[in-house]
Every structure is written in structure tokens, then in C-alpha cells.
Design a protein around this motif. Structure first.
Motif, PDB file in Angstrom:
ATOM      1  N   LEU A  51       0.816  -1.209   0.000  1.00 61.20           N
ATOM      2  CA  LEU A  51       0.000   0.000   0.000  1.00 61.20           C
ATOM      3  C   LEU A  51       0.854   1.267   0.000  1.00 61.20           C
ATOM      4  N   THR A  66       2.538   8.175   3.161  1.00 59.60           N
ATOM      5  CA  THR A  66       1.278   7.679   2.632  1.00 59.60           C
ATOM      6  C   THR A  66       0.404   7.145   3.757  1.00 59.60           C
ATOM      7  N   PRO A  68      -2.885   5.152   3.698  1.00 60.40           N
ATOM      8  CA  PRO A  68      -3.941   4.482   2.919  1.00 60.40           C
ATOM      9  C   PRO A  68      -5.105   4.047   3.806  1.00 60.40           C
ATOM     10  N   THR A 164       3.783  -0.399  -5.196  1.00 59.09           N
ATOM     11  CA  THR A 164       2.492  -0.351  -4.531  1.00 59.09           C
ATOM     12  C   THR A 164       1.446  -0.990  -5.421  1.00 59.09           C
TER      13      THR A 164
END
Length: 257
Positions: A51, A66, A68, A164
Motif C-alpha cells: 500500500l 502515505t 492508505p 504499490t
């Protein structure tokens, strides 16, 4: 849940591994409990890595910027909040445990894929098992893995650092959007599509199953040479193998005392 909706469910790597590592009829693990818990911990790391939420920097696992949508937000915040970084094997040791395994099972129970089954011990205590309720999700996983193992061995490649699940935009479409040209293209014969190898998730799942010693049981006729190399090449599964090796050595030493 019917077969069509079950196949549409996108399972996380810990869910996919647990589903394949659990006996369909009685809900008992097909591998030793310590191997089950350790591999689930590695699968959580692999899920967050796919992810783009974590990455391996040198010898340590670090969170990226990031954030997610994931069922493993707690684990991500744990990694992000640690004042001292840990190696992949260190994080596997931290995350392995009954609570993590049960939480993943409960997620699949909520989706209607497995169901609770009680088991008596000494006539008084009940251990919770998670027996398969709908086989469609597992059947879809087995079909993907079988297709991957029956293809070219070179198709099984460990994800590159920073890889990813995000889709890569089509280059032709991107060029057309930026060129500003409105002139219609001259008709060209359609290019013959090249055969595709297994998707990244399937490849990582194969590595996790191999690290846990389960892949050969599920596919006894498959050549697992490349899968074994893959398990050593991908950092979350390598951490699983290292942790399992230490656990087995500790058990062997304890047996000789």
C-alpha cells in the motif's frame, strides 16, 4: 454471501494467507500455531508495504507519508510512532500474536467467508475456531496461485522497493492527453497483447505460503524452486523465515535440556 460477491471481495494478504492456512472443515490451522502467527505478522508488513505505507530503508522499516485506507491502521501507527526503528524481523516479533490472528479472522467472519466454531477442552473451556463458510474466495485464490505456478518461473519476481498496488496510467493515453493534438490517428492494427505474469499480490502471497511451509502442501506437484528464492528475496517474507528459524532452534535446544 453468494459465490459472485465472494470472488469480488479483495482480501488483504493476512486474510488470504489465513484462509489458505486454515482447514476448511474444522477451522484448525494447517501449520503449527507459531508459524501461523509469525507469517500473519509478516503478511501485515507486506500488506502495508504494497500500500506504500511503509518501506525498508537500509536495515530498518520506516513509515512513509502515505496514509492508505487499511484494516491495519493500528499497526501502521505503531510503526510510525516508534522512537527507535526496528528491522523487519524485529517487527515480525512485535506483531506476531494470537490477538492479531484473531482480529484478521474476525474481519473475514464479518464478510461471511468464515464462521465461529467452538471447541471444548477438558469439557469446560472452548477454543474459538474459524471454519470456512463460503468457499468462493478461497477457490479464487487457489486458481490465481495455480495459474502463477504453472507459468514461467521467471514471472515470479519480488516487488521492487517502493512498489504499490496503485495502477500505472496507460502511456499512450497519457501522451494523447498532453499532446493537445486533435488529429485522428491513422488506423493501425491492434497490437497483440503480451501474456501477463501474476499480479504483485499473488506473487507475495506465494512467497508467504512458501515461508510458512504451506505452499508445497497446497500444490504438491508444483516446482517450488523459484518460490523458495522469492521468499528469501522479499524482505517481509525473509523476516518471517528468519523468525521461524530462531523459534525452531529455540525449541530444539529446549528439547535437549
Amino acid at each position: 454471501m453468494d459465490a459472485q460477491s465472494a470472488q469480488a471481495v479483495e482480501l488483504s494478504l493476512p486474510q488470504a494467507f489465513l484462509l489458505l492456512a486454515t482447514n476448511d472443515n474444522n477451522g484448525k490451522p494447517e501449520v503449527p500455531v507459531f508459524a501461523l502467527r509469525t507469517t500473519v505478522a509478516g503478511a501485515i508488513l507486506a500488506e502495508l508495504a504494497l500500500l506504500g505505507a511503509i518501506e525498508l530503508q537500509g536495515k530498518h522499516v520506516r513509515a512513509t507519508g502515505t496514509v492508505p485506507q487499511t484494516d491495519f491502521q493500528y499497526e501502521l501507527e505503531l510503526i510510525r510512532g516508534k522512537s527507535r526503528p526496528h528491522t523487519p524481523k524485529g517487527w515480525v516479533a512485535i506483531l506476531e500474536g494470537r490477538a492479531e490472528v484473531r482480529r484478521v479472522y474476525e474481519g473475514m467472519a464479518a464478510q461471511g467467508i468464515v464462521e465461529h466454531v467452538g471447541e471444548k477442552h477438558l469439557g469446560r473451556f472452548r477454543a474459538v475456531r474459524y471454519r470456512e463458510k463460503d468457499h468462493a474466495a478461497e477457490a479464487a485464490l487457489l486458481k490465481k496461485i495455480e495459474a502463477a505456478l504453472s507459468g514461467a518461473a521467471s514471472d515470479l519476481e519480488a516487488p521492487e522497493a517502493g512498489a504499490t498496488d496503485a495502477a500505472v496510467p496507460d502511456a499512450t493515453a497519457a501522451d494523447a492527453a498532453t499532446s493537445g493534438s486533435t488529429t485522428p490517428d491513422v488506423a493501425k492494427p491492434a497490437a497483440k497483447p503480451e501474456p501477463k505474469g501474476p499480479d504483485v499480490r499473488t506473487t507475495v502471497l506465494i512467497a508467504l505460503l512458501q515461508a510458512a511451509g504451506l505452499l508445497g502442501k497446497l500444490f504438491p506437484a508444483a516446482d517450488l524452486t523459484r518460490a523458495n528464492e522469492l521468499a528469501r528475496d522479499y524482505w517481509p517474507t525473509r523476516a518471517v523465515e528468519d523468525e521461524l528459524r530462531l523459534i525452531r532452534l529455540a525449541e530444539e535446544e529446549a528439547a535437549t535440556l
